[in-house]
Design an enzyme around this catalytic site. Structure first.
Site, PDB file in Angstrom:
ATOM      1  N   SER A  73       0.807  -1.209   0.000  1.00  0.00           N
ATOM      2  CA  SER A  73       0.000   0.000   0.000  1.00  0.00           C
ATOM      3  C   SER A  73       0.849   1.271   0.000  1.00  0.00           C
ATOM      4  O   SER A  73       1.508   1.580  -0.983  1.00  0.00           O
ATOM      5  CB  SER A  73      -0.960  -0.048   1.197  1.00  0.00           C
ATOM      6  N   ASP A 107       9.878   5.899 -10.144  1.00  0.00           N
ATOM      7  CA  ASP A 107       9.449   6.572 -11.376  1.00  0.00           C
ATOM      8  C   ASP A 107      10.222   7.866 -11.617  1.00  0.00           C
ATOM      9  O   ASP A 107      10.549   8.201 -12.758  1.00  0.00           O
ATOM     10  CB  ASP A 107       7.945   6.846 -11.336  1.00  0.00           C
ATOM     11  N   LYS A 134      -0.629  -4.382  -3.270  1.00  0.00           N
ATOM     12  CA  LYS A 134      -1.918  -3.797  -2.887  1.00  0.00           C
ATOM     13  C   LYS A 134      -2.002  -2.390  -3.477  1.00  0.00           C
ATOM     14  O   LYS A 134      -1.294  -1.493  -3.054  1.00  0.00           O
ATOM     15  CB  LYS A 134      -2.076  -3.738  -1.369  1.00  0.00           C
TER      16      LYS A 134
END
Length: 697
Positions: free
Chosen positions: A471, A482, A496
């Site tokens: 999460s 990224d 998740k």
């Protein structure tokens, strides 16, 4: 929703009226309250869930499968005929719920309690006589590979094998310890005969199983209802859950790192409730009379009649001891000299230090900062609790004073927490920009951004993840990856990629119907989150830049193994600019070369194959000789893995001077934290993370 509320309100009037006008039974009242909860539950799910479901026969079948799996998960109480009987309603559960009938649920509880009662004597009966360990037979320990028994004889035979296996485990441990004592010529060890040890192993097994059966019998109707309600919500997805009021309170305390109480750590010892530690600075510490080693026998709320807690489970006793800040609790304790004393303590807010971020300075050619973050905690209780983003900034500032070259953030086993906190935390490592994308059921996309230009750390950065990083942990790791702001190191994360919010069901009842409040809250999956590159962590997780060997790499783990997970998908990428400071191919190549030469990582690779083999082989021999031979082989195998926890040459660490000063005279805490740092410096994954930091130019 208003129509639903009107319907519920009308029903509540009827319920309240019946309670007032007649000798309405508690049993009937519980079911009427359950009617209200389900009405509110379905209304909330239909309105708020990311992917609302149609209540039809297919839905009913999924509820049936999930509920019966959880009702008797180890298949030690119900018969196949019981499942067949309940199966008559497998396509009717939806209709029953919509029409406020509870035939299936009521029958399931009646059957389970009946079977539970029948088995209470089996434990005593099967452990009353010496066990024959010469018979060649096996016990299956993976309940998913077993089936429900068809006859009482079959089920009793399974119980016989179960308790025999439990006794074998204890007996093998006792024999192993005795053999080692004899080998070392330990004169303090009192050698016992096999028969004596066998009796002792049976006695311990009997006690453990009696306590297990006692706990099963003490499960309240409200807790049993929650199990059924969560089988219903579990069909939507694995993270949509109903929380009874008590469960929601525990959740908030766990996620905020705070509770209101006296600040004493408790444990059970030989059935007694004992104080194991007094938290420095807590109400117990300031009051001064309660000490480690004291036995708590009674608890009173102020000057009220005390409650005897000697026969209560530890969780039940703790609930009596906890209470609102400023209120008084009076403990009747038996001191270590056997004197009895009544100790009054005024409760206050207690912080659970293990919940919060903490740091150390590591030495591997350079000084490197290490921060361990167990969860993305925040002020869920709204009592001024700490937030992890602010704590992370504080730890970074302390480490910067130590002139560290790089920073490692350890998110291993961090299951997540607050979405808002992770957005704030990501912003500590890069200027303003998107952190995560969130999308609801209307397909409206919201890009959550860090809007603060201030950067707390702009140096070399490594994020550690493993299979249990989920999460919010995945949001932070994905954003850093990224942006190419740092190196992600470890094993693939949990997977998740959904966002939950709590809906308080009390808010949909009118104030005049407080008689059935509180009814609880439901945690609903309302959104999915996506990486800023447009991909999702759902099911796939975050794949580290530097992949390291892992004991569980051949075992299926994570979200994809849960019941009814949401599917993976992707959306357009957000607008962001990548960093260009890290030579990824060089860092990865260097790490791979080190790992290939590392005896420890090679050992982990062989361990992974053994774990996979053992995962598939879940049957154990109940023949003593064969069992002990198997266990000795396992112990010999595990001995070689002790190398993984030894000191690493050229790698050391220490607590920050600020923290040492903060602990002051709390030597217990200081010793505990020093042990933690020592274990950190024995962790080969952290050691490799420091190597990676040194490779980042």
């Amino acid at each position: 929703m208003q129509k639903l509320i009107n319907k519920i309100t009308a029903k509540t009037i009827i319920v309240v009226g019946v309670i007032i006008l007649s000798s309405f039974t508690l049993f009937k009242y519980v079911f009427d309250k359950n009617d209200v909860i389900f009405e509110l539950l379905f209304g909330s799910l239909n309105q708020n869930h990311y992917a609302p479901l149609k209540l039809d026969d297919a839905f009913s079948e999924k509820v049936f499968e999930l509920y019966t799996k959880r009702l008797d998960y180890n298949k030690k109480f119900l018969f196949q005929s019981d499942i067949d009987e309940l199966g008559k309603s497998r396509r009717d559960i939806d209709d029953q719920l919509l029409n406020q009938r509870h035939d299936f649920y009521a029958k399931s509880i009646d059957l389970y309690l009946k079977r539970l009662k029948e088995k209470e004597n089996w434990n005593k009966e099967l452990l009353a006589k010496p066990i024959d360990f010469t018979v060649d037979e096996e016990y299956e320990t993976d309940y998913e590979k077993t089936t429900f028994a068809k006859t009482e004889a079959d089920l009793k035979n399974e119980w016989r094998k179960m308790v025999k296996y439990q006794v074998l485990l204890r007996l093998d441990d006792m024999l192993d310890r005795q053999e080692k004592a004899i080998e070392k010529k330990d004169t303090a060890w009192k050698v016992k005969s096999f028969d004596t040890l066998e009796v002792e192993a049976r006695r311990k097994t009997l006690k453990a199983n009696d306590e297990w059966l006692k706990r099963l019998n003490k499960i309240s109707p409200r807790e049993r209802f929650s199990t059924f309600a969560n089988a219903v919500t579990g069909v939507y997805d694995p993270h949509t859950e109903y929380f009874a009021p008590k469960d929601k309170k525990k959740f908030d305390q766990a996620m905020s790192g705070q509770f209101e109480g006296i600040g004493a750590r408790l444990q059970t010892k030989d059935g007694a409730l004992m104080v194991s530690e007094i938290i420095v600075g807590s109400p117990s510490y300031k009051q001064g009379e309660l000490k480690a080693g004291d036995q708590i026998v009674k608890v009173a709320q102020g000057n009220a009649e005390p409650v005897d807690v000697t026969n209560l489970e530890i969780d039940e006793a703790i609930e009596f001891i906890k209470g609102k800040k400023g209120t008084e609790v009076r403990l009747t304790v038996k001191k270590t000299d056997n004197t009895i004393k009544i100790i009054p303590i005024i409760r206050d807010v207690i912080e659970i230090e293990e919940t919060f971020a903490k740091s150390a300075v590591l030495e591997n050619k350079n000084k490197i900062g290490y921060i361990y973050l167990p969860s993305f905690y925040t002020d869920f209780t709204r009592t001024g609790a700490r937030g992890c983003a602010a704590d992370m900034r504080k730890e970074i500032e302390k480490l910067k004073k130590q002139n560290v070259k790089g920073l490692i953030i350890d998110l291993r086993d961090n299951g997540g927490g607050s979405l808002q906190e992770v957005v704030l935390m990501a912003g500590l490592f890069f200027p303003k920009g998107p952190v995560v994308q969130v999308q609801g059921k209307n397909s409206m996309r919201n890009v959550m951004e860090d809007r603060v230009p201030d950067v707390a750390w702009d140096g070399p950065l490594t994020i550690m993840v493993n299979h249990n990083s989920a999460s919010a942990s995945e949001i932070l790791a994905a954003a850093i990856q990224d942006y190419k702001r740092g190196i992600i190191l470890g094993t693939p994360s949990f997977g998740k990629g959904t966002v939950q919010s709590f809906v308080d069901l009390d808010n949909f009842l009118l104030p005049q119907f407080d008689t059935i409040k509180p009814v609880g809250q439901v945690k609903i999956t309302q959104q999915k989150f996506y990486r800023i590159n447009g991909g999702a962590t759902q099911l796939k997780g975050v794949i580290p830049d530097v992949l390291l060997p892992d004991p569980y790499e051949f075992i299926d783990l994570g979200e994809k193994e849960m019941d009814n997970p949401m599917p993976w998908d992707e959306i357009p990428k957000a607008d962001y600019v990548e960093f260009k400071t890290i030579n990824y191919p060089s860092v990865i190549k260097n790490s791979q070369a080190r790992v290939k030469k590392s005896p420890q990582f090679n050992l982990i690779e062989s361990q992974a194959k053994e774990v996979k083999s053992k995962k598939d082989d879940t049957k154990y021999s109940l023949n003593l000789t064969k069992f002990r031979t198997e266990q000795k082989q396992l112990r010999e195998q595990n001995k070689k893995y002790e190398e993984l926890r030894k000191e690493i040459k050229g790698f050391s660490g220490q607590l920050l001077s600020d923290d040492v000063a903060k602990f002051g005279s709390d030597t217990t805490r200081l010793n505990r934290e020093n042990r933690w740092v020592k274990n950190v410096t024995k962790d080969i994954y952290i050691h490799e993370a420091t190597n990676v930091i040194n490779d980042i130019k």
